[in-house]
Design a protein around this motif. Structure first.
Motif, mmCIF file in Angstrom:
data_model
loop_
_atom_site.group_PDB
_atom_site.id
_atom_site.type_symbol
_atom_site.label_atom_id
_atom_site.label_comp_id
_atom_site.label_asym_id
_atom_site.label_seq_id
_atom_site.Cartn_x
_atom_site.Cartn_y
_atom_site.Cartn_z
ATOM 1 N N GLU A 174 27.853 13.564 28.296
ATOM 2 C CA GLU A 174 28.447 12.266 28.595
ATOM 3 C C GLU A 174 29.934 12.402 28.913
ATOM 4 O O GLU A 174 30.448 11.786 29.843
ATOM 5 C CB GLU A 174 28.252 11.307 27.420
ATOM 6 N N TRP A 175 30.620 13.240 28.114
ATOM 7 C CA TRP A 175 32.051 13.441 28.359
ATOM 8 C C TRP A 175 32.287 14.099 29.708
ATOM 9 O O TRP A 175 33.233 13.741 30.432
ATOM 10 C CB TRP A 175 32.652 14.301 27.244
ATOM 11 N N LYS A 176 31.433 15.051 30.068
ATOM 12 C CA LYS A 176 31.613 15.772 31.325
ATOM 13 C C LYS A 176 31.599 14.824 32.520
ATOM 14 O O LYS A 176 32.356 15.007 33.478
ATOM 15 C CB LYS A 176 30.505 16.820 31.477
ATOM 16 N N SER A 177 30.755 13.791 32.467
ATOM 17 C CA SER A 177 30.672 12.846 33.582
ATOM 18 C C SER A 177 31.947 12.013 33.725
ATOM 19 O O SER A 177 32.192 11.422 34.781
ATOM 20 C CB SER A 177 29.464 11.919 33.395
ATOM 21 N N LEU A 178 32.783 11.984 32.656
ATOM 22 C CA LEU A 178 34.014 11.199 32.678
ATOM 23 C C LEU A 178 35.265 12.078 32.704
ATOM 24 O O LEU A 178 36.377 11.561 32.811
ATOM 25 C CB LEU A 178 34.081 10.304 31.430
ATOM 26 N N ALA A 179 35.089 13.380 32.618
ATOM 27 C CA ALA A 179 36.211 14.295 32.413
ATOM 28 C C ALA A 179 37.248 14.239 33.524
ATOM 29 O O ALA A 179 38.450 14.437 33.272
ATOM 30 C CB ALA A 179 35.697 15.716 32.251
ATOM 31 N N ILE A 180 36.817 13.972 34.749
ATOM 32 C CA ILE A 180 37.750 13.945 35.875
ATOM 33 C C ILE A 180 38.836 12.901 35.658
ATOM 34 O O ILE A 180 39.996 13.077 36.048
ATOM 35 C CB ILE A 180 36.993 13.669 37.195
ATOM 36 N N ASP A 181 38.474 11.783 35.020
ATOM 37 C CA ASP A 181 39.422 10.689 34.800
ATOM 38 C C ASP A 181 40.096 10.734 33.435
ATOM 39 O O ASP A 181 40.896 9.847 33.116
ATOM 40 C CB ASP A 181 38.696 9.339 34.950
ATOM 41 N N ASP A 182 39.777 11.738 32.630
ATOM 42 C CA ASP A 182 40.314 11.814 31.272
ATOM 43 C C ASP A 182 41.698 12.483 31.312
ATOM 44 O O ASP A 182 41.815 13.703 31.351
ATOM 45 C CB ASP A 182 39.365 12.608 30.378
ATOM 46 N N GLU A 183 42.750 11.658 31.298
ATOM 47 C CA GLU A 183 44.111 12.183 31.388
ATOM 48 C C GLU A 183 44.469 13.048 30.183
ATOM 49 O O GLU A 183 45.188 14.043 30.304
ATOM 50 C CB GLU A 183 45.110 11.031 31.526
#
Length: 324
Positions: A77-86
């Motif tokens: 789940e985190w991987k799918s959001l990692a690009i936007d995780d500053e």
């Protein structure tokens, strides 16, 4: 007085970590070390592992992941959001430095995306602290992240402790892997991997990952592809992947996968041969150094050269190469 107490607490933990590294396999070490860490730094959940961050393609690869008080689906789940995780990008860009964050209690952080706010609310990630290390052993990024669901944020002393502890955990984990696989002291794992019988990755090198990605571009990491898992019942065996071959064998109850390098130069200098021979006979670095009038660090250097020249990765292979 507080600084003296802090030093004593850290020293006590490092002694515990030393015992953990002796009593547990590399596959168990990090989890046990984090459980013990709760007595030093309070936290409610954690995850750790090996990742790569390709900034050009804006993608994150998770190659090994362990979770504490978080579901097994958490890394995906985190991987799918990692690009936007500053926060994650900041940690990655400034390796070897501890970073922390704190959400407002309503989990509405204006600098994060709606999806990340929802993700943090879902798992109650109110406060976080993370550190990553460029791991030369595997060629990946080794990281540990702690979370608190409530209460106060992580303090400066928490962060100072955490920085030292992450370095020690990484080193203990690496040494345990080397010992389990009978690798030379300077050997790296970039071309090899250690996995459980069910395919769960305990450690994997960057070069081996590149080969797997080339064959299976949609590989998600954490578990090896089922096509490789199929060969586990046939160990020891060799798998052909394009122009390269993988050696699959059992090691300490797990499965070792390694790229076979057919290029060998069996030429050793007399001193390199002597060091390698004595080491292969069971002598320690210190004993070899004493017999040859060398420093232990010089013995390590000669042994590293011998391993590279003979293209071997453990003591059993070294003995065979020297006898040949």
């Amino acid at each position: 007085m507080q600084s003296i107490t802090s030093i004593a607490v850290l020293g006590h933990y490092l002694l515990k970590l030393g015992k953990i590294s002796k009593d547990h396999l590399a596959s168990e070490l990090i989890r046990e070390a984090l459980q013990e860490l709760k007595n030093v730094i309070s936290f409610d959940a954690a995850w750790c592992g090996l990742i790569t961050h390709n900034k050009d393609q804006k993608m994150v690869g998770i190659h090994h992941a362990e979770t504490i008080n978080l579901p097994t689906c958490f890394p995906t789940e985190w991987k799918s959001l990692a690009i936007d995780d500053e926060f994650a990008q900041e940690v990655d860009n400034l390796s070897d430095t501890v970073h922390h964050f704190s959400y407002p209690t309503d989990f509405q952080y204006e600098f994060e995306t709606k999806e990340l706010n929802q993700f943090s609310r879902k798992y109650q990630l109110l406060h976080g602290m993370s550190m990553c290390i460029k791991d030369t052993f595997t060629g990946h990024i080794f990281f540990i992240t702690l979370y608190r669901h409530s209460g106060s944020s992580f303090t400066d002393i928490n962060m100072a402790f955490f920085e030292q502890i992450v370095r020690h955990i990484n080193q203990a984990w690496r040494y345990n892997l080397q010992e389990a696989l009978e690798l030379s002291p300077n050997h790296n794992m970039s071309h090899a991997g250690l996995v459980r019988q069910d395919g769960y990755i305990l450690s994997i090198g960057s070069s081996l990952c590149e080969i797997i990605y080339a064959k299976w571009p949609k590989w998600e990491g954490v578990y090896i592809p089922n096509e490789l898992l199929f060969h586990f019942d046939k160990t020891p065996t060799t798998i052909r992947l394009g122009k390269l071959s993988l050696n699959v064998s059992k090691k300490a109850g797990n499965i070792r996968i390694e790229i076979i390098n057919k290029k060998k130069d069996l030429t050793l200098s007399p001193r390199e041969y002597r060091v390698a021979y004595l080491f292969s006979q069971g002598h320690s670095y210190k004993k070899v150094a004493e017999q040859l009038g060398l420093s232990p660090s010089t013995v390590r250097t000669y042994l590293q050269r011998a391993y590279l020249q003979l293209d071997v990765s453990n003591k059993v292979e070294l003995i065979k190469a020297l006898n040949a």
